[in-house]
Scaffold this motif. Structure first.
Motif, mmCIF file in Angstrom:
data_model
loop_
_atom_site.group_PDB
_atom_site.id
_atom_site.type_symbol
_atom_site.label_atom_id
_atom_site.label_comp_id
_atom_site.label_asym_id
_atom_site.label_seq_id
_atom_site.Cartn_x
_atom_site.Cartn_y
_atom_site.Cartn_z
ATOM 1 N N ILE A 128 37.037 39.990 51.077
ATOM 2 C CA ILE A 128 38.362 40.470 50.700
ATOM 3 C C ILE A 128 38.448 41.930 51.120
ATOM 4 C CG2 ILE A 128 40.007 40.806 48.810
ATOM 5 C CD1 ILE A 128 38.530 38.662 47.250
ATOM 6 N N GLU A 129 39.350 42.239 52.048
ATOM 7 C CA GLU A 129 39.388 43.588 52.584
ATOM 8 C C GLU A 129 40.802 43.987 52.983
ATOM 9 O OE1 GLU A 129 36.779 43.504 55.971
ATOM 10 O OE2 GLU A 129 38.343 42.773 57.316
ATOM 11 N N ARG A 130 41.005 45.291 53.156
ATOM 12 C CA ARG A 130 42.263 45.849 53.645
ATOM 13 C C ARG A 130 41.938 46.790 54.808
ATOM 14 N NH1 ARG A 130 45.667 45.988 48.806
ATOM 15 N NH2 ARG A 130 45.164 44.036 47.724
ATOM 16 N N LYS A 131 42.871 46.870 55.755
ATOM 17 C CA LYS A 131 42.679 47.741 56.918
ATOM 18 C C LYS A 131 43.821 48.750 57.007
ATOM 19 C CE LYS A 131 40.102 44.425 59.748
ATOM 20 N NZ LYS A 131 38.885 45.243 59.868
ATOM 21 N N LEU A 135 41.641 46.838 44.853
ATOM 22 C CA LEU A 135 42.074 47.234 46.194
ATOM 23 C C LEU A 135 43.518 47.735 46.190
ATOM 24 C CD1 LEU A 135 40.506 44.531 48.548
ATOM 25 C CD2 LEU A 135 39.614 46.772 47.918
ATOM 26 N N ASP A 136 44.338 47.200 45.289
ATOM 27 C CA ASP A 136 45.713 47.690 45.171
ATOM 28 C C ASP A 136 45.730 49.159 44.759
ATOM 29 O OD1 ASP A 136 46.676 45.161 45.783
ATOM 30 O OD2 ASP A 136 46.850 44.559 43.679
ATOM 31 N N ALA A 137 44.831 49.495 43.807
ATOM 32 C CA ALA A 137 44.775 50.881 43.328
ATOM 33 C C ALA A 137 44.295 51.820 44.436
ATOM 34 C CB ALA A 137 43.857 50.971 42.112
ATOM 35 N N VAL A 138 43.297 51.377 45.213
ATOM 36 C CA VAL A 138 42.809 52.188 46.334
ATOM 37 C C VAL A 138 43.914 52.350 47.372
ATOM 38 C CG1 VAL A 138 41.137 52.318 48.215
ATOM 39 C CG2 VAL A 138 40.402 51.495 45.969
ATOM 40 N N GLU A 139 44.608 51.270 47.646
ATOM 41 C CA GLU A 139 45.678 51.324 48.647
ATOM 42 C C GLU A 139 46.783 52.284 48.222
ATOM 43 O OE1 GLU A 139 48.749 47.980 49.938
ATOM 44 O OE2 GLU A 139 46.861 47.887 51.078
ATOM 45 N N GLN A 140 47.126 52.268 46.960
ATOM 46 C CA GLN A 140 48.159 53.175 46.469
ATOM 47 C C GLN A 140 47.759 54.629 46.702
ATOM 48 O OE1 GLN A 140 48.964 52.838 42.265
ATOM 49 N NE2 GLN A 140 51.010 53.712 42.468
ATOM 50 N N ARG A 141 46.493 54.925 46.454
ATOM 51 C CA ARG A 141 45.994 56.281 46.642
ATOM 52 C C ARG A 141 46.016 56.661 48.127
ATOM 53 N NH1 ARG A 141 46.076 61.160 45.053
ATOM 54 N NH2 ARG A 141 44.186 62.378 45.418
ATOM 55 N N LEU A 142 45.618 55.733 48.991
ATOM 56 C CA LEU A 142 45.621 56.008 50.427
ATOM 57 C C LEU A 142 47.048 56.212 50.939
ATOM 58 C CD1 LEU A 142 42.913 53.465 51.653
ATOM 59 C CD2 LEU A 142 42.690 55.950 51.571
ATOM 60 N N HIS A 143 47.960 55.372 50.470
ATOM 61 C CA HIS A 143 49.348 55.505 50.913
ATOM 62 C C HIS A 143 49.942 56.850 50.493
ATOM 63 C CE1 HIS A 143 50.279 50.931 51.559
ATOM 64 N NE2 HIS A 143 49.445 51.428 52.446
ATOM 65 N N LYS A 144 49.601 57.301 49.287
ATOM 66 C CA LYS A 144 50.092 58.605 48.829
ATOM 67 C C LYS A 144 49.589 59.732 49.723
ATOM 68 C CE LYS A 144 50.974 57.829 43.902
ATOM 69 N NZ LYS A 144 50.583 58.200 42.511
ATOM 70 N N ALA A 145 48.420 59.524 50.322
ATOM 71 C CA ALA A 145 47.851 60.529 51.227
ATOM 72 C C ALA A 145 48.371 60.371 52.651
ATOM 73 C CB ALA A 145 46.332 60.426 51.211
ATOM 74 N N GLY A 146 49.299 59.430 52.851
ATOM 75 C CA GLY A 146 49.891 59.261 54.170
ATOM 76 C C GLY A 146 49.163 58.291 55.077
ATOM 77 N N VAL A 147 48.196 57.550 54.548
ATOM 78 C CA VAL A 147 47.456 56.579 55.367
ATOM 79 C C VAL A 147 48.240 55.265 55.374
ATOM 80 C CG1 VAL A 147 45.308 55.299 55.627
ATOM 81 C CG2 VAL A 147 45.262 57.664 54.807
ATOM 82 N N ARG A 148 48.562 54.766 56.564
ATOM 83 C CA ARG A 148 49.372 53.554 56.691
ATOM 84 C C ARG A 148 48.497 52.311 56.822
ATOM 85 N NH1 ARG A 148 51.571 52.889 61.156
ATOM 86 N NH2 ARG A 148 50.513 54.496 62.369
ATOM 87 N N SER A 149 49.018 51.194 56.318
ATOM 88 C CA SER A 149 48.330 49.913 56.485
ATOM 89 C C SER A 149 48.347 49.510 57.947
ATOM 90 C CB SER A 149 49.005 48.828 55.645
ATOM 91 O OG SER A 149 48.914 49.119 54.276
ATOM 92 N N SER A 150 47.297 48.840 58.373
ATOM 93 C CA SER A 150 47.197 48.409 59.766
ATOM 94 C C SER A 150 48.135 47.243 60.033
ATOM 95 C CB SER A 150 45.758 48.001 60.086
ATOM 96 O OG SER A 150 45.666 47.489 61.398
ATOM 97 N N ALA A 151 48.691 47.210 61.221
ATOM 98 C CA ALA A 151 49.559 46.097 61.610
ATOM 99 C C ALA A 151 48.752 44.901 62.098
ATOM 100 C CB ALA A 151 50.514 46.544 62.714
ATOM 101 N N SER A 152 47.463 45.101 62.397
ATOM 102 C CA SER A 152 46.616 44.024 62.906
ATOM 103 C C SER A 152 45.784 43.423 61.781
ATOM 104 C CB SER A 152 45.677 44.546 64.003
ATOM 105 O OG SER A 152 46.415 44.990 65.119
ATOM 106 N N ALA A 153 45.677 42.105 61.807
ATOM 107 C CA ALA A 153 44.911 41.413 60.773
ATOM 108 C C ALA A 153 43.410 41.612 60.952
ATOM 109 C CB ALA A 153 45.235 39.929 60.791
ATOM 110 N N SER A 154 42.960 41.859 62.176
ATOM 111 C CA SER A 154 41.525 42.007 62.426
ATOM 112 C C SER A 154 41.316 42.876 63.666
ATOM 113 C CB SER A 154 40.869 40.640 62.655
ATOM 114 O OG SER A 154 41.334 40.061 63.863
ATOM 115 N N LYS A 155 40.089 43.346 63.825
ATOM 116 C CA LYS A 155 39.739 44.116 65.019
ATOM 117 C C LYS A 155 39.922 43.275 66.274
ATOM 118 C CE LYS A 155 36.369 47.443 63.095
ATOM 119 N NZ LYS A 155 36.534 47.163 61.658
ATOM 120 N N LEU A 156 39.525 42.009 66.189
ATOM 121 C CA LEU A 156 39.648 41.154 67.366
ATOM 122 C C LEU A 156 41.109 40.984 67.766
ATOM 123 C CD1 LEU A 156 38.520 39.213 69.476
ATOM 124 C CD2 LEU A 156 38.681 37.389 67.779
ATOM 125 N N ALA A 157 41.985 40.749 66.799
ATOM 126 C CA ALA A 157 43.404 40.573 67.118
ATOM 127 C C ALA A 157 43.954 41.811 67.818
ATOM 128 C CB ALA A 157 44.193 40.285 65.843
#
Length: 510
Positions: free
Chosen positions: A8-11, A172-194
């Motif tokens: 279970i991961e987020r990019k 992971l939701d809590a970590v993501e919220q913190r990253l988003h507040k710092a201006g870090v955007r979620s990746s548009a790609s589901a995986s490195k290979l994609a």
């Protein structure tokens, strides 16, 4: 030997200069510990036409880090994948090759992309030093290895946050919220290979926009969409059946039955001179899958009955005899299923299903409006069910009624599947129809389960008597199953009255 784990991961998008925010401000995180830099070298494999990537599967051979080896990942849902790991070897391990067979067939898997990743690892720990998640900043360089676009490269930096084993995904939701507040955007790609495949593709391919199937317009469109869903289910469930995942055999078997039913129900849409031979092969596959599943259902039913009895009514080694009987009947069943899935007959069936989708045997009725053709087909199956229900209810209790109710059950299943297939086109009336017919199917199914259980109990009683044991408990359970069957027979007219509501049939046609 392969091991399995749920990943279970987020990019997130990053740059070489991206700075992490203070993650100790995330609830539960007491420390962020730097674990150093790891150099990873992964070669990803696929067929020349990228069949695995099309289904969001990834197969790689990776060195470096603490989990070097072969990794095969199956998507479960967004951000969640099952990862199968096998030891490092020069060639693809047999344990993983089997899991790919329904998609790869006779094609060869070849290297398609090489990823070199410089991974900066951080551990997010709670106050007891227990790992909550691993966060890494990955600097990635991708190189295309296939003949088309060979040598094309891409590079990017990303942040990956992977939940620790048995962790709460809400973290992971809590970590993501913190990253988003710092201006870090979620990746548009589901995986490195994609991402690697997209960014190293030839420019002409990159300009092409992916589009899903066109919205169904005709009766044929709707039937083919349903058929496609069932074929994809058969192919997609193959690895789960091989891994012996819960309910996988049942679900794969249901998909084969739905396909066969669609071929029969929508005979004015799909040419039965083509689909009938396919249906026979699907019937064979369902029978092979059913050997283990039917025994599993029977074991659970009899085990539940025995567990509910007072100890004073358990005369003789009842549980032990049931266990020995079950083991003897299921011996080798798992090996047999895998052997079937590895066999030429099954792989030929998959190729036939692919051909059917690529060149569907449509009849003139396929061009009709769905509101005209589909209700007629559904109601024809309803009439077939009504005839069989009437015949069953007219039989006196006994073997003839049991057989007639079993035939009615099969008709109910087909009518239900017909309603489900028509639901996208006909909406709520089809949904309601399928739901009410399913209730009829359930009553008839429970009756048939009792018939099968009584036959098994008779055999167990004979075995117990022959071994000098008391057959009292088996006779008692037989009587319970007789009573259960009688209850279902009394229940059937009321459930059928609801399913045969004339207003519901009229709504299907309107």
């Amino acid at each position: 030997m392969a091991d399995s784990k749920r990943e279970i991961e987020r990019k997130y998008e990053a740059t070489p200069g991206t700075r992490l925010p203070d993650l100790t401000r995330v609830a539960g995180v007491s420390a962020v510990v730097h674990r150093g830099l790891r150099e990873l070298d992964a070669v990803y494999y696929d067929t020349e036409d990228l069949r695995l990537a099309a289904d969001s599967l990834t197969l790689r051979r990776r060195t470096g880090g603490d989990d070097a080896g072969w990794h095969l990942k199956f998507p479960v849902s967004t951000g969640i994948r099952d990862e199968i790991h096998a030891p490092l070897a020069d060639t693809l391990p047999h344990s993983l090759a089997g899991l790919l067979r329904s998609r790869v067939r006779d094609a060869e898997t070849v290297p398609v992309v090489r990823l070199l990743s410089s991974r900066d690892v951080h551990h997010l720990l709670d106050e007891d030093g227990v790992l909550l998640a691993e966060l890494s900043i990955d600097e990635v360089r991708a190189e295309r290895l296939t003949a088309q676009a060979h040598g094309a490269t891409a590079a990017w930096t990303e942040i990956e946050v992977e939940l620790a084993d048995d962790g709460d995904p809400a973290f992971l939701d809590a970590v993501e919220q913190r990253l988003h507040k710092a201006g870090v955007r979620s990746s548009a790609s589901a995986s490195k290979l994609a991402r690697a495949l997209a960014e190293t593709a030839p420019k002409k391919q990159r300009r092409k926009k992916k589009s899903g199937p066109a919205a169904p317009l005709t009766a044929g469109d709707h039937v083919l969409a349903y058929v496609r869903d069932q074929i994809e289910a058969v192919i997609g469930l193959d690895p789960a059946v091989r891994r012996d995942l819960p309910d996988s055999v049942h679900r794969m078997r249901v998909a084969t039955r739905r396909l066969r039913s669609a071929f029969k129900t929508y005979r004015k849409v799909l040419d039965r001179t083509v689909t009938d031979p396919v249906g026979e092969e699907l019937k064979w596959l369902a029978a092979e899958l059913g050997i283990d599943r039917d025994q599993e259902v029977l074991d659970e039913r009899l085990g539940t009955r025995i567990a509910a009895l007072p100890r004073t009514l358990l005369l003789g080694p009842v549980r032990g005899r049931l266990r020995l009987w079950s083991v003897a009947r299921r011996a080798g069943s798992r090996r047999r299923i895998v052997s079937v899935l590895d066999g030429k007959r099954y792989l030929a069936l998959l190729e036939t299903l692919d051909t059917l989708l690529a060149d569907p045997p449509l009849l003139p009725g396929a061009a009709q409006e769905p509101g005209e053709a589909l209700p007629r087909a559904v109601l024809k199956d309803y009439e077939r069910l009504a005839t069989r229900i009437g015949h069953a209810l007219a039989q006196p209790p006994g073997e003839d009624r049991d057989l007639a109710m079993h035939e009615a059950r099969k008709a109910a299943k087909r009518a239900r599947y017909a309603g489900e297939a028509a639901r996208p086109a006909l909406g709520k009336p089809a949904k309601k129809f399928a739901k009410r017919v399913k209730a009829v199917q359930t009553v008839l199914g429970e009756h048939q389960d009792s018939v099968v259980a009584r036959d098994a109990l008779r055999g167990l009683a004979v075995q117990a008597h022959g071994a000098g044991e008391s057959a009292f408990t088996w006779g008692l359970l037989y009587g319970q199953e007789e009573a259960a069957a009688a209850d279902r027979e009394r229940e059937l007219p009321e459930v059928w009255a609801q399913a045969s509501d004339p207003g519901l049939r009229s709504a299907l046609k309107s």
